[in-house]
Design an enzyme around this catalytic site. Structure first.
Site, mmCIF file in Angstrom:
data_model
loop_
_atom_site.group_PDB
_atom_site.id
_atom_site.type_symbol
_atom_site.label_atom_id
_atom_site.label_comp_id
_atom_site.label_asym_id
_atom_site.label_seq_id
_atom_site.Cartn_x
_atom_site.Cartn_y
_atom_site.Cartn_z
ATOM 1 N N CYS A 165 13.241 -22.583 -5.256
ATOM 2 C CA CYS A 165 12.583 -21.532 -4.674
ATOM 3 C C CYS A 165 13.284 -20.403 -4.353
ATOM 4 O O CYS A 165 14.446 -20.391 -4.733
ATOM 5 C CB CYS A 165 11.575 -21.813 -3.315
ATOM 6 S SG CYS A 165 12.571 -22.304 -1.743
ATOM 7 N N CYS A 204 9.446 -18.985 -7.578
ATOM 8 C CA CYS A 204 10.611 -18.490 -8.056
ATOM 9 C C CYS A 204 10.365 -17.670 -9.294
ATOM 10 O O CYS A 204 11.447 -17.029 -9.942
ATOM 11 C CB CYS A 204 11.770 -19.403 -7.986
ATOM 12 S SG CYS A 204 11.871 -20.664 -9.202
ATOM 13 N N CYS A 244 14.218 -18.598 -13.284
ATOM 14 C CA CYS A 244 14.998 -20.095 -13.433
ATOM 15 C C CYS A 244 15.402 -20.275 -14.803
ATOM 16 O O CYS A 244 14.357 -20.196 -15.790
ATOM 17 C CB CYS A 244 13.983 -21.190 -12.841
ATOM 18 S SG CYS A 244 14.738 -22.779 -12.792
#
Length: 137
Positions: free
Chosen positions: A11, A85, A89
């Site tokens: 997160c 997020c 990523c």
């Protein structure tokens, strides 16, 4: 997936959702899963409301510390679970990615975080059924 599956929870700040998810998976899988958590922009400390909510169910995350998301952590994980997020990523071929839509516990009361905690437990229980063979102890 390797003999002992590896899961990375991500997160933004690594102070709430991912910490609770990692704690639930560690607790419920009983050492049968390698567990990591990280944040794309980690905070300084774990959310006190998350610490309190997890303590209520007998899981101590008071000594957990937010960690920065690294390429190595992603490479070493079989499953990467993101929680708000966005696109921060990196994606590697051959990895399994899941995105869990969970409310951000930041700034929330302990009562609100309890609901998030319980939602995470439900998702982690489903994940365990998917990644661990029946009867593996």
């Amino acid at each position: 997936m390797s003999e002992k599956p590896s899961v990375l929870f991500v997160c933004v700040h690594n102070t709430g959702r991912s910490q609770m998810a990692a704690a639930w998976l560690t607790h419920l899988a009983g050492g049968r899963v390698e567990v990591r958590s990280a944040g794309s922009n980690p905070g300084d400390t774990v959310n006190p409301a998350a610490v309190e909510a997890m303590a209520e169910v007998g899981i101590d995350i008071s000594s957990a510390t937010p960690k920065i998301l690294t390429v190595d952590a992603l490479k070493e994980s079989d499953v990467c679970i993101t929680m708000g997020c966005g696109d921060t990523c990196p994606v590697f071929p051959g990895k399994r990615y899941l995105d869990w839509q969970l409310e951000d516990p930041s700034g929330q009361s302990v009562a609100a975080v309890r609901r998030i905690r319980d939602d995470i437990k439900f998702l982690v229980e489903g994940l365990i059924k998917e990644i661990l063979p029946e009867g593996s102890n």
